[in-house]
Design a protein around this motif. Structure first.
Motif, PDB file in Angstrom:
ATOM      1  N   THR A   1      31.824  32.972  23.435  1.00 14.77           N
ATOM      2  CA  THR A   1      32.426  31.812  23.775  1.00 14.77           C
ATOM      3  C   THR A   1      33.790  31.857  22.930  1.00 14.77           C
ATOM      4  OG1 THR A   1      31.966  29.320  23.511  1.00 14.77           O
ATOM      5  CG2 THR A   1      31.255  30.563  21.821  1.00 14.77           C
ATOM      6  N   ALA A   2      34.751  31.128  23.431  1.00 12.27           N
ATOM      7  CA  ALA A   2      35.840  31.085  22.750  1.00 12.27           C
ATOM      8  C   ALA A   2      36.063  29.634  21.460  1.00 12.27           C
ATOM      9  CB  ALA A   2      37.058  30.631  23.899  1.00 12.27           C
ATOM     10  N   HIS A   3      35.130  28.776  21.636  1.00  7.13           N
ATOM     11  CA  HIS A   3      34.893  27.711  21.005  1.00  7.13           C
ATOM     12  C   HIS A   3      34.966  28.291  19.346  1.00  7.13           C
ATOM     13  CE1 HIS A   3      34.029  23.859  19.797  1.00  7.13           C
ATOM     14  NE2 HIS A   3      33.008  24.153  18.991  1.00  7.13           N
ATOM     15  N   LYS A   4      35.657  27.633  18.542  1.00  6.11           N
ATOM     16  CA  LYS A   4      35.602  28.170  17.175  1.00  6.11           C
ATOM     17  C   LYS A   4      34.591  27.174  16.235  1.00  6.11           C
ATOM     18  CE  LYS A   4      40.363  29.648  17.459  1.00  6.11           C
ATOM     19  NZ  LYS A   4      41.899  29.467  16.770  1.00  6.11           N
TER      20      LYS A   4
ATOM     21  N   ARG B   1      27.760  24.233   9.442  1.00  6.89           N
ATOM     22  CA  ARG B   1      28.856  24.675   8.660  1.00  6.89           C
ATOM     23  C   ARG B   1      30.019  24.665   9.591  1.00  6.89           C
ATOM     24  NH1 ARG B   1      28.678  27.322   4.144  1.00  6.89           N
ATOM     25  NH2 ARG B   1      26.579  27.915   3.260  1.00  6.89           N
ATOM     26  N   SER B   2      29.880  24.058  10.665  1.00  5.62           N
ATOM     27  CA  SER B   2      30.736  23.766  12.014  1.00  5.62           C
ATOM     28  C   SER B   2      31.849  24.933  12.170  1.00  5.62           C
ATOM     29  CB  SER B   2      31.568  22.512  11.465  1.00  5.62           C
ATOM     30  OG  SER B   2      30.804  21.485  11.459  1.00  5.62           O
ATOM     31  N   SER B   3      31.291  26.102  12.011  1.00  4.32           N
ATOM     32  CA  SER B   3      31.962  27.378  12.373  1.00  4.32           C
ATOM     33  C   SER B   3      31.259  28.243  13.258  1.00  4.32           C
ATOM     34  CB  SER B   3      32.469  28.170  10.981  1.00  4.32           C
ATOM     35  OG  SER B   3      32.979  29.380  11.089  1.00  4.32           O
ATOM     36  N   ARG B   4      31.801  28.857  14.207  1.00  5.19           N
ATOM     37  CA  ARG B   4      31.041  29.422  15.081  1.00  5.19           C
ATOM     38  C   ARG B   4      30.765  30.963  14.384  1.00  5.19           C
ATOM     39  NH1 ARG B   4      32.527  33.972  18.140  1.00  5.19           N
ATOM     40  NH2 ARG B   4      34.860  33.528  17.797  1.00  5.19           N
ATOM     41  N   LEU B   5      31.358  31.486  13.630  1.00  3.12           N
ATOM     42  CA  LEU B   5      31.272  32.826  12.958  1.00  3.12           C
ATOM     43  C   LEU B   5      30.282  32.670  12.023  1.00  3.12           C
ATOM     44  CD1 LEU B   5      34.722  34.537  12.737  1.00  3.12           C
ATOM     45  CD2 LEU B   5      32.919  35.069  14.331  1.00  3.12           C
ATOM     46  N   GLU B   6      30.339  31.427  11.037  1.00  2.00           N
ATOM     47  CA  GLU B   6      29.216  31.060  10.068  1.00  2.00           C
ATOM     48  C   GLU B   6      27.988  30.787  10.545  1.00  2.00           C
ATOM     49  OE1 GLU B   6      31.005  29.159   6.270  1.00  2.00           O
ATOM     50  OE2 GLU B   6      32.343  28.524   7.634  1.00  2.00           O
ATOM     51  N   PHE B   7      28.126  30.181  11.937  1.00  2.00           N
ATOM     52  CA  PHE B   7      26.719  29.824  12.258  1.00  2.00           C
ATOM     53  C   PHE B   7      25.997  31.064  12.888  1.00  2.00           C
ATOM     54  CE2 PHE B   7      24.781  27.055  16.117  1.00  2.00           C
ATOM     55  CZ  PHE B   7      23.490  27.155  15.524  1.00  2.00           C
ATOM     56  N   ILE B   8      26.945  32.046  13.384  1.00  2.00           N
ATOM     57  CA  ILE B   8      26.123  33.301  13.981  1.00  2.00           C
ATOM     58  C   ILE B   8      25.628  33.988  12.848  1.00  2.00           C
ATOM     59  CG2 ILE B   8      26.904  35.309  14.923  1.00  2.00           C
ATOM     60  CD1 ILE B   8      28.940  34.105  16.775  1.00  2.00           C
TER      61      ILE B   8
ATOM     62  N   LEU C   1      34.309  23.073  14.627  1.00  2.00           N
ATOM     63  CA  LEU C   1      35.265  22.026  14.099  1.00  2.00           C
ATOM     64  C   LEU C   1      36.080  22.536  12.845  1.00  2.00           C
ATOM     65  CD1 LEU C   1      32.867  18.921  14.140  1.00  2.00           C
ATOM     66  CD2 LEU C   1      34.949  19.407  15.592  1.00  2.00           C
ATOM     67  N   LYS C   2      35.485  23.562  12.085  1.00  2.00           N
ATOM     68  CA  LYS C   2      36.148  23.940  10.730  1.00  2.00           C
ATOM     69  C   LYS C   2      37.301  24.580  11.226  1.00  2.00           C
ATOM     70  CE  LYS C   2      34.530  26.156   6.725  1.00  2.00           C
ATOM     71  NZ  LYS C   2      33.633  26.742   5.995  1.00  2.00           N
ATOM     72  N   PHE C   3      37.398  25.458  12.091  1.00  3.08           N
ATOM     73  CA  PHE C   3      38.545  25.941  12.651  1.00  3.08           C
ATOM     74  C   PHE C   3      39.416  25.751  13.969  1.00  3.08           C
ATOM     75  CE2 PHE C   3      35.937  28.841  10.009  1.00  3.08           C
ATOM     76  CZ  PHE C   3      36.861  29.095   8.886  1.00  3.08           C
ATOM     77  N   LYS C   4      38.985  24.570  14.561  1.00  2.00           N
ATOM     78  CA  LYS C   4      39.563  24.135  15.846  1.00  2.00           C
ATOM     79  C   LYS C   4      40.940  24.123  15.780  1.00  2.00           C
ATOM     80  CE  LYS C   4      39.244  19.244  16.175  1.00  2.00           C
ATOM     81  NZ  LYS C   4      39.169  18.146  17.019  1.00  2.00           N
ATOM     82  N   ASP C   5      41.746  23.715  14.790  1.00  2.00           N
ATOM     83  CA  ASP C   5      43.015  23.261  14.791  1.00  2.00           C
ATOM     84  C   ASP C   5      43.808  24.351  14.300  1.00  2.00           C
ATOM     85  OD1 ASP C   5      42.791  20.844  15.998  1.00  2.00           O
ATOM     86  OD2 ASP C   5      42.400  19.948  13.875  1.00  2.00           O
ATOM     87  N   ARG C   6      43.319  25.611  13.859  1.00  2.00           N
ATOM     88  CA  ARG C   6      43.951  26.882  13.288  1.00  2.00           C
ATOM     89  C   ARG C   6      44.431  27.701  14.743  1.00  2.00           C
ATOM     90  NH1 ARG C   6      40.583  28.783   8.367  1.00  2.00           N
ATOM     91  NH2 ARG C   6      40.650  26.736   7.026  1.00  2.00           N
ATOM     92  N   GLN C   7      45.690  28.047  14.232  1.00  2.00           N
ATOM     93  CA  GLN C   7      46.257  29.106  15.541  1.00  2.00           C
ATOM     94  C   GLN C   7      45.494  30.405  15.504  1.00  2.00           C
ATOM     95  OE1 GLN C   7      48.462  27.661  17.774  1.00  2.00           O
ATOM     96  NE2 GLN C   7      48.068  25.970  16.498  1.00  2.00           N
ATOM     97  N   LYS C   8      45.259  30.918  14.468  1.00  2.00           N
ATOM     98  CA  LYS C   8      44.791  32.331  14.374  1.00  2.00           C
ATOM     99  C   LYS C   8      43.324  32.244  13.500  1.00  2.00           C
ATOM    100  CE  LYS C   8      48.121  35.228  15.767  1.00  2.00           C
ATOM    101  NZ  LYS C   8      48.300  36.461  16.279  1.00  2.00           N
TER     102      LYS C   8
END
Length: 133
Positions: A121-124, A59-66, A126-133
């Motif tokens: 971790t601060a890593h977001k 899913r390439s999202s830290r929160l979805e992975f968690i 790939l899905k959200f890497k370019d978003r500011q918030k």
């Protein structure tokens, strides 16, 4: 921590796969004894552990992975309960129960530890890497 490129590289996925490979023949044993529903339950819960790790990773999202890891951990808990049932119904010996339970319990602990790491971790992803918030 090294960069992981495929979910198959994750230790927790490898342990989940190993656990599934151990449980799958037990499912066949249950089917031979006409315990079809239990056979499908135990095979499904053990397979879901590894499947949810793979799905969450992709899913390439830290929160979805968690979130997916939480589901995997829940499936591992279900499997631990099912191992008790296998032992009670004498499909496995006490020694087999102890070995399988230890594998499942270790996997639960490693999933929890990985979730804790991802929560710090601060890593977001790939899905959200370019978003500011």
């Amino acid at each position: 921590m090294a960069t992981i490129h495929k979910f198959e590289e994750l230790e927790i996925w490898q342990l989940a796969k190993d656990l599934y490979e151990t449980i799958s023949p037990l499912s066949d044993k249950l089917k031979k004894n006409k315990d079809f529903r239990f056979a499908e339950q135990i095979k499904s819960s053990s397979g879901s552990i590894m499947d949810n790790i793979g799905e969450g990773f992709e899913r390439s999202s830290r929160l979805e992975f968690i979130n997916s890891l939480g589901i995997s951990k829940g499936e591992a808990g279900e499997l631990k309960s099912q191992l008790h049932r296998l032992n009670i119904d004498t499909y496995i010996t006490e020694k087999e129960f102890q070995e399988l339970y230890k594998k499942a319990d270790t996997l639960c602990a490693k999933i929890a530890a990985f979730m804790s790491y991802l929560n710090t971790t601060a890593h977001k992803g790939l899905k959200f890497k370019d978003r500011q918030k």
